[in-house]
Design a protein around this motif. Structure first.
Motif, PDB file in Angstrom:
ATOM      1  N   TRP C 711     -90.652 -85.941  33.881  1.00 15.49           N
ATOM      2  CA  TRP C 711     -91.028 -85.026  32.797  1.00 15.49           C
ATOM      3  C   TRP C 711     -90.510 -83.649  33.177  1.00 15.49           C
ATOM      4  O   TRP C 711     -91.053 -82.991  34.052  1.00 15.49           O
ATOM      5  CB  TRP C 711     -92.542 -85.019  32.579  1.00 15.49           C
ATOM      6  N   GLU C 712     -89.409 -83.260  32.557  1.00 12.04           N
ATOM      7  CA  GLU C 712     -88.795 -81.982  32.892  1.00 12.04           C
ATOM      8  C   GLU C 712     -89.490 -80.877  32.097  1.00 12.04           C
ATOM      9  O   GLU C 712     -89.407 -80.854  30.865  1.00 12.04           O
ATOM     10  CB  GLU C 712     -87.294 -82.019  32.562  1.00 12.04           C
ATOM     11  N   PRO C 713     -90.168 -79.983  32.793  1.00  9.43           N
ATOM     12  CA  PRO C 713     -90.930 -78.975  32.048  1.00  9.43           C
ATOM     13  C   PRO C 713     -90.052 -78.044  31.204  1.00  9.43           C
ATOM     14  O   PRO C 713     -90.518 -77.522  30.197  1.00  9.43           O
ATOM     15  CB  PRO C 713     -91.662 -78.193  33.145  1.00  9.43           C
ATOM     16  N   GLU C 714     -88.818 -77.863  31.598  1.00  6.82           N
ATOM     17  CA  GLU C 714     -87.936 -76.981  30.813  1.00  6.82           C
ATOM     18  C   GLU C 714     -87.454 -77.649  29.528  1.00  6.82           C
ATOM     19  O   GLU C 714     -86.958 -76.993  28.620  1.00  6.82           O
ATOM     20  CB  GLU C 714     -86.709 -76.574  31.644  1.00  6.82           C
ATOM     21  N   GLY C 715     -87.500 -78.992  29.479  1.00  7.14           N
ATOM     22  CA  GLY C 715     -86.913 -79.685  28.342  1.00  7.14           C
ATOM     23  C   GLY C 715     -87.923 -79.923  27.239  1.00  7.14           C
ATOM     24  O   GLY C 715     -89.124 -79.927  27.483  1.00  7.14           O
ATOM     25  N   PRO C 716     -87.452 -80.127  26.027  1.00  6.49           N
ATOM     26  CA  PRO C 716     -88.370 -80.471  24.944  1.00  6.49           C
ATOM     27  C   PRO C 716     -88.921 -81.871  25.198  1.00  6.49           C
ATOM     28  O   PRO C 716     -88.139 -82.802  25.425  1.00  6.49           O
ATOM     29  CB  PRO C 716     -87.483 -80.447  23.695  1.00  6.49           C
ATOM     30  N   PHE C 717     -90.209 -82.011  25.218  1.00  9.24           N
ATOM     31  CA  PHE C 717     -90.864 -83.297  25.514  1.00  9.24           C
ATOM     32  C   PHE C 717     -90.325 -83.927  26.792  1.00  9.24           C
ATOM     33  O   PHE C 717     -90.142 -85.134  26.886  1.00  9.24           O
ATOM     34  CB  PHE C 717     -90.717 -84.264  24.334  1.00  9.24           C
ATOM     35  N   GLY C 718     -89.996 -83.078  27.747  1.00  6.26           N
ATOM     36  CA  GLY C 718     -89.623 -83.581  29.071  1.00  6.26           C
ATOM     37  C   GLY C 718     -88.187 -84.038  29.229  1.00  6.26           C
ATOM     38  O   GLY C 718     -87.827 -84.641  30.235  1.00  6.26           O
ATOM     39  N   ALA C 719     -87.338 -83.742  28.251  1.00  4.40           N
ATOM     40  CA  ALA C 719     -85.990 -84.318  28.259  1.00  4.40           C
ATOM     41  C   ALA C 719     -84.958 -83.460  28.996  1.00  4.40           C
ATOM     42  O   ALA C 719     -85.097 -82.246  29.102  1.00  4.40           O
ATOM     43  CB  ALA C 719     -85.516 -84.532  26.823  1.00  4.40           C
ATOM     44  N   LYS C 720     -83.926 -84.157  29.493  1.00  4.85           N
ATOM     45  CA  LYS C 720     -82.741 -83.496  30.058  1.00  4.85           C
ATOM     46  C   LYS C 720     -81.488 -84.119  29.452  1.00  4.85           C
ATOM     47  O   LYS C 720     -81.574 -84.911  28.524  1.00  4.85           O
ATOM     48  CB  LYS C 720     -82.717 -83.679  31.578  1.00  4.85           C
ATOM     49  N   GLU C 721     -80.358 -83.768  30.035  1.00  5.99           N
ATOM     50  CA  GLU C 721     -79.085 -84.253  29.476  1.00  5.99           C
ATOM     51  C   GLU C 721     -78.879 -85.732  29.752  1.00  5.99           C
ATOM     52  O   GLU C 721     -79.431 -86.298  30.692  1.00  5.99           O
ATOM     53  CB  GLU C 721     -77.913 -83.454  30.053  1.00  5.99           C
ATOM     54  N   ALA C 722     -78.030 -86.370  28.934  1.00  4.39           N
ATOM     55  CA  ALA C 722     -77.730 -87.777  29.185  1.00  4.39           C
ATOM     56  C   ALA C 722     -76.261 -88.123  29.005  1.00  4.39           C
ATOM     57  O   ALA C 722     -75.829 -89.166  29.456  1.00  4.39           O
ATOM     58  CB  ALA C 722     -78.563 -88.656  28.260  1.00  4.39           C
ATOM     59  N   GLY C 723     -75.476 -87.304  28.377  1.00  2.00           N
ATOM     60  CA  GLY C 723     -74.158 -87.752  27.940  1.00  2.00           C
ATOM     61  C   GLY C 723     -73.023 -87.599  28.923  1.00  2.00           C
ATOM     62  O   GLY C 723     -71.943 -88.141  28.706  1.00  2.00           O
ATOM     63  N   GLN C 724     -73.226 -86.839  29.988  1.00  2.00           N
ATOM     64  CA  GLN C 724     -72.103 -86.586  30.875  1.00  2.00           C
ATOM     65  C   GLN C 724     -72.360 -87.018  32.309  1.00  2.00           C
ATOM     66  O   GLN C 724     -71.472 -87.519  32.980  1.00  2.00           O
ATOM     67  CB  GLN C 724     -71.726 -85.095  30.846  1.00  2.00           C
ATOM     68  N   GLY C 725     -73.584 -86.781  32.761  1.00  2.06           N
ATOM     69  CA  GLY C 725     -73.903 -87.083  34.153  1.00  2.06           C
ATOM     70  C   GLY C 725     -73.532 -88.503  34.550  1.00  2.06           C
ATOM     71  O   GLY C 725     -72.953 -88.737  35.618  1.00  2.06           O
ATOM     72  N   ALA C 726     -73.810 -89.444  33.649  1.00  6.28           N
ATOM     73  CA  ALA C 726     -73.634 -90.859  33.997  1.00  6.28           C
ATOM     74  C   ALA C 726     -72.178 -91.210  34.292  1.00  6.28           C
ATOM     75  O   ALA C 726     -71.903 -92.252  34.885  1.00  6.28           O
ATOM     76  CB  ALA C 726     -74.164 -91.735  32.866  1.00  6.28           C
ATOM     77  N   GLY C 727     -71.253 -90.354  33.881  1.00  6.62           N
ATOM     78  CA  GLY C 727     -69.849 -90.644  34.176  1.00  6.62           C
ATOM     79  C   GLY C 727     -69.359 -90.038  35.470  1.00  6.62           C
ATOM     80  O   GLY C 727     -68.253 -90.330  35.928  1.00  6.62           O
ATOM     81  N   THR C 728     -70.179 -89.178  36.100  1.00 14.13           N
ATOM     82  CA  THR C 728     -69.643 -88.387  37.205  1.00 14.13           C
ATOM     83  C   THR C 728     -69.479 -89.169  38.509  1.00 14.13           C
ATOM     84  O   THR C 728     -68.597 -88.863  39.301  1.00 14.13           O
ATOM     85  CB  THR C 728     -70.520 -87.137  37.475  1.00 14.13           C
ATOM     86  N   GLY C 729     -70.318 -90.161  38.732  1.00 16.77           N
ATOM     87  CA  GLY C 729     -70.223 -90.879  40.008  1.00 16.77           C
ATOM     88  C   GLY C 729     -69.317 -92.097  39.963  1.00 16.77           C
ATOM     89  O   GLY C 729     -69.037 -92.708  41.004  1.00 16.77           O
ATOM     90  N   VAL C 730     -68.863 -92.454  38.765  1.00 16.35           N
ATOM     91  CA  VAL C 730     -68.197 -93.745  38.586  1.00 16.35           C
ATOM     92  C   VAL C 730     -66.841 -93.826  39.296  1.00 16.35           C
ATOM     93  O   VAL C 730     -66.499 -94.857  39.888  1.00 16.35           O
ATOM     94  CB  VAL C 730     -68.041 -94.047  37.071  1.00 16.35           C
ATOM     95  N   VAL C 731     -66.087 -92.741  39.256  1.00 11.53           N
ATOM     96  CA  VAL C 731     -64.731 -92.794  39.824  1.00 11.53           C
ATOM     97  C   VAL C 731     -64.800 -93.051  41.335  1.00 11.53           C
ATOM     98  O   VAL C 731     -64.099 -93.920  41.871  1.00 11.53           O
ATOM     99  CB  VAL C 731     -63.955 -91.498  39.514  1.00 11.53           C
TER     100      VAL C 731
END
Lengths: 302, 163, 772
Positions: C711-731
């Motif tokens: 639960w991220e207190p800075e995010g709305p209803f605890g949310a953070k990003e999802a669209g980019q992070g998941a690609g960063t470790g793959v290579v």
């Protein structure tokens, strides 16, 4: 810079019979009139302005060029306008010419296979085309039709140099004939490309093995290559190395080395010649091995 | 050479009599002449699948097909028949519900390809679904939810048929 | 009052189909190329065939005389004002005036009655060039005597950053173990399927309107005003549906946008431009190809004590967002591992290639490839388990990184553990058959950045008399699901259904000023603004309802389209009734606004010190591959990922985002490569620029993603990003898996079969030598 443009202006003719087609091309210069089979390459050549015909002769309406027919002698006859999809749907091809089925399935996706034709894949004379090597290992004959008549020739003699065929300007590739498959025979086509599908072939290796009645000695081997040279070709010296021999890894090495020395692949941004030779070496052995296994497993089933 | 040719096209069960230039692709005529913009244009060379339509039930790239050669054939596009098409609509619903639609640019082509697939093979395996999508690029989804949507559409359509 | 006092959410957290999906699936969503206006003309751009040349003259008279051509313009038809992203890097022109700097640069534009005529007209524009020496390699470009691309950038240095945190020299001096490696990355593309397209209308009152598939319409609006030297108020940018973005040309104003407007001005007609895919792949907006030199010192047990990174980025001919790109590369080296002492030096260099900028994951992807590849080498050298070394160095919640990132939720350890379980890591690593391998890779991303200039999001909600609302923000839906998740946030707060919320597309004449969609900012930044706007609407409604119901407004809650007294739930009234009462009887306008600026902390972009984002997202993944030892070809067998995206607001969309990001990185690692030889793109087509197909990826059973929920207190209803992070470790995970399968360590992208086979053969030769 040039880019992929809208199609150039042309007049369109849609003949319904082979005779009409022959008369339409009877006097034409090559750039004046263009035969349009499936169009998967031809449309792009026009959009890139590599070809700017005054007149396009569309072949999709020539029903007599679209057939897969079993012959009385046990062979198979295929009309030039047969799509790759129709090849895949023909039971005779799946059952008796598995290498052709296997090859067609490796070209493009459903959309392209529903348009692209066997005739277009051959007549385009591209070194990377996949059907010609498979067909060469089946010892295919092709029929060229013109207003002057028709002639048959082995497919392996069809490509004199890069991008060219021996067909005259007034001739049309109209039919492909495959001889009856020998007992104890099998072939395979290994298409190497980067992704699992849709890619242009880096190297393609077709191998077809015919065994003696003992089911072990190689009576005949046919090898043909896509992108092994400026044209699709049969590696007949390499074939000879295995003829009359028992199958074994050592002789396989010799075949592969011979195939490499018969090849002259190019270096391009797609792949280096050295790498293509490595592929030819590895895939030649793999294709022969698989074909041999499949042919020898037919023993006792006949 | 500005010669217009009279052509009669049968699209989604409706006949259209149009005057076109012979060098027009089916994609151009659908989008520009008939105003059917559901079929998308992207790569222009049969690689991306956004322009897929059915011709006599077979899926083809409209960008590689001359409109003049589609005469006398039954053309089906994402717009579907005016009276509605239950199979097409089920596929569209499954795509929407299963998260198979993100930017939506590949979706019409994917839906059309699915219609062709399920017509030939009502219960495709995962591998068969993936094979049927070769020639369709999707940059958003990574295909997982598209495969799931097609599985969903197949099983719902199968249940419909049983009823 | 606020949604949090309810224990269970009505809308948030439930997998919710995208609101616009039915329209898109029916082919009825109108993309820019689908627009047709009365009298509309079609534009085409003439492009430079030279990588570097002076334009001596342009004669457009023959083109203008071609029947069907309505206007031809060149760079001189524009005011000559340069535009761009950052004040010090404004180097774009709408059309080149005196110099072209890469093959494909726009030099003239034509409007004609159809595309065919416009293309024909391009052939008739005669441009006289004086060809200049060109330079394509950044190291060559930095040498004395190299061709100079831009006068204000001596040595072709487009941007330079340098930062140091802690005491790097002292830390290296004390390190028990040090290694350095060089990594190279390549040019890849966004690969969105919708080519750039726009329609421009210049009306008779001198106002210019552009309909276009932009991710950040306000950025475009601002840049159009710069390049046209106009008041921003005289320009209107209207967003169409966006057929995939991933940054690049949909993030900025492009020559086609300027030309559509200028040609409309000249002709009095709407003018449409659509790029061909060949143009899309030629013009630029690439991921920066980089050389990354990385030196790392650790303790004996593998704890990082210092890192020193030198980075050289091939920027291409123009700046784009490149100054920020290299800044971000350095900043993100601070995540997701603890690096107490760090030095980062980077140069972005102008060359005569297509220009580079942002692309999903931005420069984080390259840095993660380098760092997580090297970490694996360090683990091997020190005899530490690859997962253990990651755990030992993992950043923890509450950390402050050396450069000042204040870490909130950050469940990195749990991500690693979960991926290990999902992938069967412990059963597989070192135990798979030969030429089968499994590898690990990690990364991190931020949830929107604090930037120079405008970085606040805004939202407005207008209550309609039927109890539904119109929601506007400056953030666009590019497929990622903004219209749905923003509607979910508004619906949750207002106690209405998601379908009761109409999310309007961005229109600079009507929607709030907001930087738009990029940098994973929307869920957190815009989401907070939407939540605030909805809360303001609730406050207004509660006041009306309280009066009508005779209840303290503080006691009212909003749910299922009703306003309820939570102390006595029998007291309830329909939302619609209260809205109508307020509007019709009290004459009120019910509307709320919200903003979120994350402005309480500042970044010093000179030193790199500061808290770049309100929240950070760690990610881990494992990849299983099979390698054909005779051809070098890689087959993707499995991919298992986990990340801490906070609390996913719409799990259906999050799943699509994380898998999409991972697959894009697979493509970049294995098949995609935009090849330029002497500045010319060799493969500007989707046949030869090879993005993953459905058959190239792991099967459903071996392709899983898991959200570690915080639960991220800075995010709305605890949310953070999802669209980019998941690609960063793959290579890095793929590089590490290929190494596990073959013993070949690849440090240069892409991982081609040719390079893998060469590596295998080299290893075989070495083995043969050792044996003899």
């Amino acid at each position: 810079m040039t880019y992929l443009r809208r199609l150039p202006k042309f007049e369109y003719v849609g003949p319904r019979t082979l005779t009409e087609v022959c008369s339409l091309i009877s006097g034409g210069a090559p750039d004046d009139a263009m035969l349009l089979a499936g169009g998967t390459d031809a449309i792009l050549q026009m959009r890139r302005r590599e070809r700017v015909p005054r007149r396009v002769i569309g072949l999709k309406g020539v029903a007599e060029l679209d057939f897969v027919r079993e012959q009385a002698d046990g062979g198979l006859s295929i009309g030039a306008m047969t799509t790759l999809h129709s090849l895949l749907s023909a039971p005779a091809i799946r059952q008796r010419y598995a290498i052709l089925h296997e090859t067609a399935a490796q070209i493009g996706g459903p959309e392209l296979r529903n348009i692209a034709t066997i005739g277009g894949n051959i007549a385009g004379a591209l070194p990377c085309a996949d059907l010609p090597p498979a067909l060469m290992t089946l010892d295919a004959q092709i029929k060229l039709s013109s207003h002057r008549g028709e002639r048959w020739m082995p497919l392996r003699d069809f490509f004199p140099e890069f991008g060219r065929t021996v067909a005259q300007d007034d001739e049309l590739l109209s039919e492909i004939k495959l001889p009856r498959p020998a007992p104890y025979s099998a072939g395979t086509y290994l298409k190497f490309h980067d992704r699992q599908s849709m890619d242009m072939t880096v190297v393609g290796v077709g191998a077809f093995v015919v065994l003696d009645d003992d089911g072990r000695t190689v009576r005949e081997l046919r090898l043909a290559y896509a992108n092994g040279a400026p044209t699709v070709f049969r590696a007949m010296k390499a074939e000879a190395v295995l003829c009359g021999q028992l199958f074994g890894e050592k002789v396989l090495d010799a075949v592969a080395e011979a195939a490499c020395s018969e090849s002259s692949p190019r270096t391009s941004w797609r792949a280096n010649a050295g790498y293509r030779l490595s592929l030819i070496r590895a895939l030649t052995k793999r294709a022969i091995r698989r074909s041999w296994q499949s042919a020898s497993s037919q023993k006792g089933t006949k | 050479m500005n010669d217009l040719v009279d052509v009669s096209l049968q699209v989604n069960g409706v006949r259209y009599d149009v005057a076109i230039r012979p060098w027009r692709t089916l994609l151009e005529v659908l989008r520009e002449t008939l105003g059917m913009t559901g079929t998308k244009r992207s790569c222009g060379e049969g690689q991306c699948g956004t322009c897929s339509v059915l011709i006599d039930g077979e899926v083809v790239n409209a960008c590689l097909y001359l409109a003049i050669e589609a005469q006398g054939k039954e053309i089906e596009t994402i717009e579907g028949r005016p009276e509605g098409e239950p199979v097409l609509q089920q596929i569209q619903r499954s795509f929407a519900e299963k998260g198979a639609v993100q930017c939506g640019f590949c979706t019409p082509g994917m839906v059309i390809a699915t219609k062709a697939l399920l017509g030939d093979n009502p219960q495709p395996s995962e591998d068969e679904i993936r094979e049927a999508l070769v020639g369709h690029l999707c940059r958003c989804t990574g295909y997982v939810q598209i495969v799931e949507a097609i599985q969903d559409a197949a099983s719902r359509l199968a249940r419909e048929r049983l009823r | 009052m606020s949604a949090e006092i309810r224990h269970e959410f009505q809308v948030i957290g439930k997998p919710t189909p995208k609101k616009d999906a039915p329209l898109k699936a029916a082919g009825r969503a109108e993309f820019a190329d689908d627009i047709n206006m009365a009298g509309m003309l079609h534009g085409k751009l003439l492009r430079s065939p030279h990588p570097h040349a002076r334009i001596l003259s342009i004669d457009a008279s023959r083109a203008a005389a071609l029947p069907g051509v309505r206007a031809v313009i060149t760079g001189k038809d524009f005011p000559g004002v340069r535009y761009g992203n950052l004040p010090r890097t404004r180097d774009y022109l709408p059309l080149a005036i005196d110099t072209v700097r890469y093959i494909g640069e726009e030099v003239a534009a034509v409007a004609a009655i159809d595309e065919d005529t416009a293309e024909e007209a391009l052939d008739l524009v005669q441009v006289e060039y004086e060809v200049l020496p060109a330079v394509f390699d950044p190291e060559e470009a930095m040498k004395p005597g190299a061709p100079q691309l831009h006068a204000p950038a001596p040595g072709n240095i487009s941007a330079h950053t340098e930062s140091e945190f802690g005491n790097v020299e002292a830390a290296f001096a004390e390190a028990a173990y040090i290694r350095e490696d060089m990594f190279e990355t390549h040019a890849v593309k966004q690969g969105m399927l919708e080519p750039h397209a726009c329609v421009g209308v210049w009306d008779s009152f001198g106002k210019a309107t552009l309909w276009s598939c932009k991710m950040s319409p306000y950025t475009v609006w601002r840049q159009l005003a710069m390049g046209l030297d106009m008041k921003p108020g005289d320009i209107r940018v209207v967003q169409t549906y966006v057929g995939g973005g991933f940054s690049g040309g949909k993030q900025e104003a492009m020559p086609m946008d300027f030309c559509a407007l200028m040609l409309s001005k000249k002709t009095g007609r709407p003018v449409k431009f659509v790029h061909t895919m060949e143009e899309v792949l030629t013009i630029g907006h690439l991921r920066h190809p980089m050389k990354i030199w990385l030196r790392t010192g650790t303790t004996k047990d593998g704890r990082i004590v210092a890192q020193h990174c030198k980075l050289l980025a091939n920027g291409g001919a123009y700046s784009s967002i490149g100054g920020f790109s290299i800044f971000l590369a350095g900043a993100m080296l601070n995540l997701p591992y603890r690096v107490p002492n760090m030095r980062f030096e980077s140069n972005r260099v102008y060359t005569n290639n297509g220009f580079c900028g942002a692309l999903r994951g931005h420069t984080v992807v390259q840095m993660c490839f380098a760092r997580d590849s090297q970490l694996e080498l360090i683990a091997a050298d020190l005899g530490i388990d690859p997962l253990e070394i990651r755990h030992r160095n993992a950043i923890q919640e509450g950390d402050v990184t050396a450069n000042g990132f204040r870490i909130g939720t950050f469940a990195f350890d749990e991500c690693i553990k979960r991926v290990a379980e999902m992938s069967g890591w412990h059963e597989k690593r070192g135990k798979l058959p030969k030429y089968r391998g499994i590898g690990f890779g990690c990364g991190a991303h931020l949830s929107g950045a604090r930037l120079m200039g405008h970085s606040a999001s805004a939202a407005e909600i207008r209550m309609l008399e039927d109890g539904t609302v119109h929601l506007t923000t400056g953030s666009t839906d590019v497929g990622q699901g903004v219209e749905t998740v923003m509607s979910m946030i508004a619906a949750e707060v207002l106690g209405i259904e998601v379908d009761d919320v109409t999310y309007l597309k961005v229109d600079s004449a009507a929607t709030p000023l907001d930087p738009g969609t990029f940098g994973s900012r929307v869920t957190l930044f815009t989401g907070n603004a939407v939540k605030q706007a909805a809360e303001e609407v609730c406050r207004q409604l509660a006041e009306i309802a309280g009066e009508r119901m005779g209840v303290d407004p503080q006691d009212l809650i909003f749910r299922r389209r009703e306003i309820v007294n939570h102390k006595d739930e029998k007291q309830r009234v329909s939302l619609k009734e209260i809205v109508r009462w307020g509007m019709f009887q009290q004459g009120k306008v019910i509307s709320g606004r919200g903003t979120y600026g994350a402005s309480e902390e500042k970044i010093d972009f000179r030193t790199g010190q500061g808290n770049l984002s309100p929240a950070y997202n760690p990610t881990a993944c494992a990849v299983e591959v099979e390698v054909d030892p005779e051809t070098g070809r890689v087959t993707m067998v499995g991919l298992w990922g986990a990340d801490d995206s906070g609390t996913p607001l719409n799990p259906l969309a999050v799943k699509g985002q994380v898998i999409g990001a991972a697959v894009m990185s697979i493509g970049h690692a294995l098949w995609e490569n935009l090849i330029r030889i002497d500045g010319k793109v060799m493969n500007p087509s989707l046949r030869d620029y090879k993005m993953p197909q459905a058959t190239d990826l792991p099967k459903l059973a071996n392709f899983e993603h898991s959200n570690v929920i915080t639960w991220e207190p800075e995010g709305p209803f605890g949310a953070k990003e999802a669209g980019q992070g998941a690609g960063t470790g793959v290579v890095a995970a793929i590089a590490n898996a290929i190494h596990d399968a073959t013993g070949v360590r690849l440090t240069r992208l892409p991982f081609t079969p040719e390079s893998i086979l060469a590596g295998i053969e080299e290893l075989k030769e070495k083995e043969a030598v050792t044996e003899s």
